[in-house]
Design a protein around this motif. Structure first.
Motif, PDB file in Angstrom:
ATOM      1  N   LEU A 105      15.026  69.351  14.196  1.00 33.64           N
ATOM      2  CA  LEU A 105      14.613  68.650  15.418  1.00 33.64           C
ATOM      3  C   LEU A 105      13.184  69.018  15.801  1.00 33.64           C
ATOM      4  CD1 LEU A 105      17.851  69.003  17.598  1.00 33.64           C
ATOM      5  CD2 LEU A 105      17.011  66.949  16.437  1.00 33.64           C
ATOM      6  N   ILE A 106      12.833  70.274  15.604  1.00 29.01           N
ATOM      7  CA  ILE A 106      11.462  70.713  15.904  1.00 29.01           C
ATOM      8  C   ILE A 106      10.474  70.012  14.982  1.00 29.01           C
ATOM      9  CG2 ILE A 106       9.898  72.693  15.797  1.00 29.01           C
ATOM     10  CD1 ILE A 106      12.292  74.427  16.710  1.00 29.01           C
ATOM     11  N   ALA A 107      10.822  69.893  13.696  1.00 24.79           N
ATOM     12  CA  ALA A 107       9.930  69.222  12.749  1.00 24.79           C
ATOM     13  C   ALA A 107       9.700  67.770  13.153  1.00 24.79           C
ATOM     14  CB  ALA A 107      10.527  69.298  11.340  1.00 24.79           C
ATOM     15  N   ARG A 108      10.758  67.107  13.594  1.00 26.38           N
ATOM     16  CA  ARG A 108      10.598  65.710  14.042  1.00 26.38           C
ATOM     17  C   ARG A 108       9.757  65.638  15.309  1.00 26.38           C
ATOM     18  NH1 ARG A 108      16.729  64.034  14.308  1.00 26.38           N
ATOM     19  NH2 ARG A 108      15.878  62.221  15.427  1.00 26.38           N
ATOM     20  N   ALA A 109       9.943  66.592  16.214  1.00 30.56           N
ATOM     21  CA  ALA A 109       9.164  66.605  17.459  1.00 30.56           C
ATOM     22  C   ALA A 109       7.694  66.869  17.172  1.00 30.56           C
ATOM     23  CB  ALA A 109       9.718  67.664  18.408  1.00 30.56           C
ATOM     24  N   GLU A 110       7.419  67.779  16.248  1.00 34.06           N
ATOM     25  CA  GLU A 110       6.026  68.092  15.921  1.00 34.06           C
ATOM     26  C   GLU A 110       5.348  66.914  15.221  1.00 34.06           C
ATOM     27  OE1 GLU A 110       6.410  72.956  15.465  1.00 34.06           O
ATOM     28  OE2 GLU A 110       6.584  71.670  13.689  1.00 34.06           O
ATOM     29  N   ALA A 111       6.124  66.133  14.453  1.00 39.17           N
ATOM     30  CA  ALA A 111       5.546  64.972  13.768  1.00 39.17           C
ATOM     31  C   ALA A 111       5.126  63.882  14.760  1.00 39.17           C
ATOM     32  CB  ALA A 111       6.560  64.418  12.767  1.00 39.17           C
ATOM     33  N   LEU A 112       5.757  63.857  15.931  1.00 33.47           N
ATOM     34  CA  LEU A 112       5.461  62.821  16.932  1.00 33.47           C
ATOM     35  C   LEU A 112       4.391  63.223  17.933  1.00 33.47           C
ATOM     36  CD1 LEU A 112       9.125  61.753  17.814  1.00 33.47           C
ATOM     37  CD2 LEU A 112       7.471  60.397  16.520  1.00 33.47           C
ATOM     38  N   GLN A 113       3.981  64.470  17.950  1.00 36.60           N
ATOM     39  CA  GLN A 113       3.189  64.969  19.060  1.00 36.60           C
ATOM     40  C   GLN A 113       1.772  64.369  19.134  1.00 36.60           C
ATOM     41  OE1 GLN A 113       2.982  69.224  18.662  1.00 36.60           O
ATOM     42  NE2 GLN A 113       2.013  69.170  16.658  1.00 36.60           N
ATOM     43  N   THR A 114       1.281  63.796  18.022  1.00 34.49           N
ATOM     44  CA  THR A 114      -0.071  63.201  18.064  1.00 34.49           C
ATOM     45  C   THR A 114      -0.022  61.687  18.243  1.00 34.49           C
ATOM     46  OG1 THR A 114      -0.075  63.074  15.638  1.00 34.49           O
ATOM     47  CG2 THR A 114      -1.035  65.047  16.647  1.00 34.49           C
ATOM     48  N   SER A 115       1.179  61.122  18.425  1.00 35.83           N
ATOM     49  CA  SER A 115       1.298  59.666  18.581  1.00 35.83           C
ATOM     50  C   SER A 115       0.673  59.211  19.903  1.00 35.83           C
ATOM     51  CB  SER A 115       2.774  59.267  18.555  1.00 35.83           C
ATOM     52  OG  SER A 115       2.924  57.898  18.874  1.00 35.83           O
ATOM     53  N   ALA A 163      22.123  78.768  18.808  1.00 33.15           N
ATOM     54  CA  ALA A 163      21.951  79.869  17.863  1.00 33.15           C
ATOM     55  C   ALA A 163      22.040  81.170  18.663  1.00 33.15           C
ATOM     56  CB  ALA A 163      20.606  79.733  17.149  1.00 33.15           C
ATOM     57  N   SER A 164      21.657  82.280  18.060  1.00 34.83           N
ATOM     58  CA  SER A 164      21.642  83.528  18.821  1.00 34.83           C
ATOM     59  C   SER A 164      20.653  83.383  19.971  1.00 34.83           C
ATOM     60  CB  SER A 164      21.229  84.690  17.926  1.00 34.83           C
ATOM     61  OG  SER A 164      19.870  84.564  17.537  1.00 34.83           O
ATOM     62  N   ARG A 165      20.838  84.170  21.001  1.00 34.67           N
ATOM     63  CA  ARG A 165      19.998  84.015  22.198  1.00 34.67           C
ATOM     64  C   ARG A 165      18.519  84.185  21.865  1.00 34.67           C
ATOM     65  NH1 ARG A 165      20.883  87.014  28.047  1.00 34.67           N
ATOM     66  NH2 ARG A 165      19.145  85.996  29.113  1.00 34.67           N
ATOM     67  N   LYS A 166      18.207  85.187  21.068  1.00 31.25           N
ATOM     68  CA  LYS A 166      16.810  85.416  20.709  1.00 31.25           C
ATOM     69  C   LYS A 166      16.242  84.235  19.934  1.00 31.25           C
ATOM     70  CE  LYS A 166      13.855  88.640  18.172  1.00 31.25           C
ATOM     71  NZ  LYS A 166      13.833  89.883  17.336  1.00 31.25           N
ATOM     72  N   ASP A 167      16.985  83.785  18.910  1.00 32.61           N
ATOM     73  CA  ASP A 167      16.516  82.655  18.096  1.00 32.61           C
ATOM     74  C   ASP A 167      16.445  81.381  18.923  1.00 32.61           C
ATOM     75  OD1 ASP A 167      16.247  84.202  15.862  1.00 32.61           O
ATOM     76  OD2 ASP A 167      18.220  83.719  15.045  1.00 32.61           O
ATOM     77  N   ASP A 168      17.467  81.163  19.785  1.00 35.33           N
ATOM     78  CA  ASP A 168      17.517  79.927  20.552  1.00 35.33           C
ATOM     79  C   ASP A 168      16.339  79.831  21.523  1.00 35.33           C
ATOM     80  OD1 ASP A 168      19.584  77.831  20.333  1.00 35.33           O
ATOM     81  OD2 ASP A 168      19.531  77.914  22.512  1.00 35.33           O
ATOM     82  N   ASP A 169      16.003  80.944  22.145  1.00 38.13           N
ATOM     83  CA  ASP A 169      14.858  80.940  23.064  1.00 38.13           C
ATOM     84  C   ASP A 169      13.561  80.634  22.309  1.00 38.13           C
ATOM     85  OD1 ASP A 169      16.548  81.519  25.139  1.00 38.13           O
ATOM     86  OD2 ASP A 169      16.071  83.665  25.214  1.00 38.13           O
ATOM     87  N   GLN A 170      13.413  81.219  21.139  1.00 37.28           N
ATOM     88  CA  GLN A 170      12.200  80.990  20.345  1.00 37.28           C
ATOM     89  C   GLN A 170      12.131  79.533  19.862  1.00 37.28           C
ATOM     90  OE1 GLN A 170      12.034  83.211  16.689  1.00 37.28           O
ATOM     91  NE2 GLN A 170       9.800  83.241  16.677  1.00 37.28           N
ATOM     92  N   LEU A 171      13.265  79.017  19.389  1.00 40.88           N
ATOM     93  CA  LEU A 171      13.306  77.632  18.916  1.00 40.88           C
ATOM     94  C   LEU A 171      13.020  76.656  20.054  1.00 40.88           C
ATOM     95  CD1 LEU A 171      16.487  77.943  16.682  1.00 40.88           C
ATOM     96  CD2 LEU A 171      14.170  77.513  15.855  1.00 40.88           C
ATOM     97  N   TRP A 172      13.584  76.901  21.213  1.00 40.42           N
ATOM     98  CA  TRP A 172      13.338  76.030  22.356  1.00 40.42           C
ATOM     99  C   TRP A 172      11.858  76.036  22.737  1.00 40.42           C
ATOM    100  CZ3 TRP A 172      14.482  72.073  25.101  1.00 40.42           C
ATOM    101  CH2 TRP A 172      13.947  71.905  26.382  1.00 40.42           C
ATOM    102  N   GLY A 173      11.224  77.197  22.659  1.00 37.26           N
ATOM    103  CA  GLY A 173       9.795  77.282  22.958  1.00 37.26           C
ATOM    104  C   GLY A 173       8.972  76.404  22.023  1.00 37.26           C
ATOM    105  N   ARG A 174       9.311  76.397  20.751  1.00 41.09           N
ATOM    106  CA  ARG A 174       8.578  75.560  19.788  1.00 41.09           C
ATOM    107  C   ARG A 174       8.850  74.079  20.038  1.00 41.09           C
ATOM    108  NH1 ARG A 174      10.599  77.471  14.202  1.00 41.09           N
ATOM    109  NH2 ARG A 174       9.321  75.678  13.550  1.00 41.09           N
ATOM    110  N   PHE A 175      10.128  73.754  20.311  1.00 38.68           N
ATOM    111  CA  PHE A 175      10.489  72.354  20.563  1.00 38.68           C
ATOM    112  C   PHE A 175       9.775  71.843  21.815  1.00 38.68           C
ATOM    113  CE2 PHE A 175      13.515  69.208  22.418  1.00 38.68           C
ATOM    114  CZ  PHE A 175      13.468  68.263  21.404  1.00 38.68           C
ATOM    115  N   ARG A 176       9.773  72.643  22.838  1.00 43.07           N
ATOM    116  CA  ARG A 176       9.136  72.248  24.097  1.00 43.07           C
ATOM    117  C   ARG A 176       7.622  72.136  23.933  1.00 43.07           C
ATOM    118  NH1 ARG A 176      10.652  69.293  28.254  1.00 43.07           N
ATOM    119  NH2 ARG A 176       9.378  69.715  30.079  1.00 43.07           N
TER     120      ARG A 176
END
Length: 452
Positions: free
Chosen positions: A249-259, A282-295
């Motif tokens: 999901l992060i990869a798809r979000a990053e692909a759209l960010q310059t549209s 995911a684990s709390r640590k991983d989930d927080d980090q992943l959410w930061g990248r997605f956001r």
């Protein structure tokens, strides 16, 4: 010299090489008994050749012989034997009074009683035997009390051990997904520490009982640890799968960010957000980090869109000034006095409104709604004028007036005829019907006036 005397002499003058010095118990050092010879003489008879007899209840009992010594020396030797026995008795009495462990007291009392029974001493034997029996009874009572206390302590210790085991077994019996592992692990460790603490207690359980409880406790801990390892192994697998989904999901979000296709891309980001919410954590640590990248990927797009909109809004600000002036001009048409003039002016305002162009997005709804209110007022006035001037409505109203007027004329004739006859009932009925028709007529006439 007799055998008895030889034995006593060997105890009196032991060889330094045969006996090593031994420290006496502190309690024994404080216990001492000395019988004066004058007092001891009441319980003894000493012959000139050194034979000593002890008198008990008026009867003489041979004690032993101490030759080549004065009668006083012979008596003193066997009195010391009595004093030693009496000191041992005092020590036993003190131990009983102090409630010392009674485990060996019975043997010590039996040994002292056997020594007294041999009669190789001079003193108040009857008193010694009487106090021995008293201390024996006291020691037996003390032993019984201590047995009860020990049994109670063992029962308490057993209950404590069983409680530890049952708590451990209850934790091991829970389903792994229902356990808060951090809290539960700390609790299990605390139970283990409590178990070790009980083992350091002075109270001992029967070996078989303790072994059986330990096996149960160890089995519960083993099961608990196995469940914990299996749970976290499965959790690691689940976290890895959840992490992989969110990475995609992060990869798809990053692909759209310059549209710059603002509307379509914003809709796509909403879909991505819905997928994110439905995905596993995911684990709390991983989930927080992943959410930061997605956001962060979304922020790049939405910040760019906000900047573009701000630029457009700046360009449309002049258009807003023109439309604000046109809106004031439109509002001046209310209330409507001349419908034709109002319609013409509103058409002109609308033409100039369209020509003015777009306004900033934040003001669009407000200003369009305000102009629409003026247009609705003009449309309402137009509809009202049409209703008043509608030929069909006017014709229908005139026909009803004509018919009602004819009915009223007929009813007036009926009233005159009834009055001529003097028929009160007919007069009342004719008058009531006439009054109702006249009221309807008045209403129709007012309504018709609105169409003029």
């Amino acid at each position: 010299m007799t055998t008895s005397q030889q034995s006593d002499d060997s105890q009196k003058t032991p060889s330094p090489q045969a006996v090593k010095p031994a420290a006496k118990p502190v309690a024994a050092q404080t216990v001492a008994h000395t019988t004066p010879l004058e007092e001891a003489a009441k319980f003894a008879r000493v012959t000139e050749d050194g034979h000593v007899f002890v008198i008990i209840d008026g009867a003489e009992h041979p004690v032993g012989q101490y030759p080549d010594a004065s009668q006083e020396e012979a008596l003193a030797y066997f009195v010391r034997k009595y004093d030693d026995a009496f000191s041992q008795l005092l020590l036993l009495e003190q131990r009983v009074a102090a409630k010392a462990p009674a485990g060996e007291m019975g043997k010590n009392i039996d040994a002292l009683a056997a020594l007294v029974t041999e009669r190789h001493m001079v003193g108040d034997i009857a008193l010694l035997e009487s106090r021995l029996e008293t201390v024996r009874a006291a020691a037996q009572n003390l032993a019984a009390d201590q047995r009860k206390a020990n049994e109670a302590a063992r029962a308490e210790q057993l209950a404590l051990r069983e409680s530890i085991v049952e708590q451990a077994e209850a934790m091991a019996a829970k389903r792994p997904e229902q356990i808060q592992w951090k809290t539960a692990s700390a609790a299990m460790n605390e139970l283990f520490e409590n178990w070790k603490s009980t083992q350091r207690s002075s109270v001992r359980l029967p070996r078989a009982t303790e072994d059986a409880l330990w096996k149960r406790f160890r089995a519960a801990r083993t099961t608990f640890d196995r469940h914990r390892r299996a749970y976290f192994s499965q959790l690691d697998s689940t976290n890895a799968a959840a992490k992989a989904v969110k990475e995609e999901l992060i990869a798809r979000a990053e692909a759209l960010q310059t549209s710059t296709d603002w509307a379509a891309t914003a809709a796509e980001y909403r879909k991505l957000m819905d997928e994110w919410k439905k995905s596993r954590r995911a684990s709390r640590k991983d989930d927080d980090q992943l959410w930061g990248r997605f956001r962060a990927a979304q922020d790049v797009f939405f910040q760019a869109r906000a900047a573009a909109n701000a630029k457009i809004d700046e360009e449309f600000a002049a258009n807003l000034v023109v439309k604000e002036a046109l809106l004031e001009e439109a509002r001046a048409l209310l209330p409507i006095q001349d419908l034709a003039t109002a319609k013409a002016k509103l058409d002109s305002i609308r033409d100039r409104w369209e020509a003015a162009g777009k306004v900033p997005r934040g003001d669009l709804q407000r200003i369009e709604s305000a102009l629409r209110q003026v247009a609705d007022a003009v449309k309402g006035a137009e509809d009202e004028q049409w209703r008043r001037s509608n030929p069909e409505t006017k014709a229908r109203s005139n026909s009803m007036l004509s018919q009602l007027q004819d009915t009223i004329a007929a009813l007036e004739d009926d009233l005159k005829a009834a009055e001529a006859k003097g028929n009160a009932k007919q007069i009342a009925a004719a008058q009531e019907a006439l009054d109702a028709r006249r009221m309807w007529l008045s209403t129709l006439e007012k309504s018709a006036a609105d169409f003029e």
